[in-house]
Motif scaffolding. Structure first.
Motif, PDB file in Angstrom:
ATOM      1  N   GLN A  13       0.857  -1.075   0.086  1.00 40.28           N
ATOM      2  CA  GLN A  13       0.137  -0.346  -0.043  1.00 40.28           C
ATOM      3  C   GLN A  13       0.898   1.231  -0.038  1.00 40.28           C
ATOM      4  O   GLN A  13       1.965   1.165   0.467  1.00 40.28           O
ATOM      5  N   PRO A  88       2.123   5.323  -5.478  1.00 35.12           N
ATOM      6  CA  PRO A  88       1.536   4.612  -6.604  1.00 35.12           C
ATOM      7  C   PRO A  88       2.495   4.834  -8.007  1.00 35.12           C
ATOM      8  O   PRO A  88       2.554   3.919  -8.605  1.00 35.12           O
ATOM      9  N   THR A  91       5.324   2.290  -9.106  1.00 27.94           N
ATOM     10  CA  THR A  91       4.710   1.238  -9.457  1.00 27.94           C
ATOM     11  C   THR A  91       5.481   0.963 -10.992  1.00 27.94           C
ATOM     12  O   THR A  91       5.339   1.594 -11.565  1.00 27.94           O
ATOM     13  N   THR A 120       4.404  -3.151  -7.017  1.00 30.98           N
ATOM     14  CA  THR A 120       3.024  -2.658  -7.356  1.00 30.98           C
ATOM     15  C   THR A 120       2.726  -1.879  -5.944  1.00 30.98           C
ATOM     16  O   THR A 120       2.718  -2.489  -5.100  1.00 30.98           O
ATOM     17  N   SER A 122      -0.434   0.314  -4.397  1.00 31.78           N
ATOM     18  CA  SER A 122      -1.798   0.533  -4.437  1.00 31.78           C
ATOM     19  C   SER A 122      -1.970   1.904  -3.538  1.00 31.78           C
ATOM     20  O   SER A 122      -1.269   2.171  -2.715  1.00 31.78           O
TER      21      SER A 122
END
Length: 123
Positions: A13, A88, A91, A120, A122
């Motif tokens: 996250q 983000p 990523t 990745t 999020s």
């Protein structure tokens, strides 16, 4: 020839942390600098961080300064990328690289590439 194996990617996250590792094998005594690049979908591969042989010299792209730290353990032939406060926009597939030059700053400095590891982040 030098073989590079990257690991440590995953899903996290925003605000979280990951540590990437890149283990080198083969003619490891012949290369000098190591580094990390990343490539997001539809974008060119870009420099993230580089470190010289003795670890004293490091360089970072502006967008990761203060959040990412590159380091190396020559006894283990391994380079690390500690990634904190992930966003983000971080990523991408992350690639480790090795070079006979004193420092890696661009893809043209790279002599050996590792396979990528997906990161990745999020929102």
């Amino acid at each position: 020839q030098v073989q590079l194996v990257a690991s440590g990617g995953g899903l996290v996250q925003a605000g979280g942390s990951l540590r990437l590792s890149c283990a080198a094998s083969g003619r490891t005594g012949t290369f000098y600098a190591m580094g990390w690049f990343r490539q997001a979908p539809g974008k060119e591969r870009e420099f993230v961080a580089g470190i010289g042989w003795n670890g004293a010299n490091t360089h970072y792209t502006d967008s990761v300064k203060g959040r990412f730290t590159i380091s190396r353990d020559n006894a283990k032939n391994t380079v690390y990328l500690q990634m904190n406060s992930l966003k983000p926009e971080d990523t991408a597939v992350y690639y480790c690289a090795a070079s006979l030059a004193r420092m890696i700053l661009t893809t043209t400095d790279v002599n050996f590439w590792g396979q990528g590891t997906q990161v990745t982040v999020s929102s």
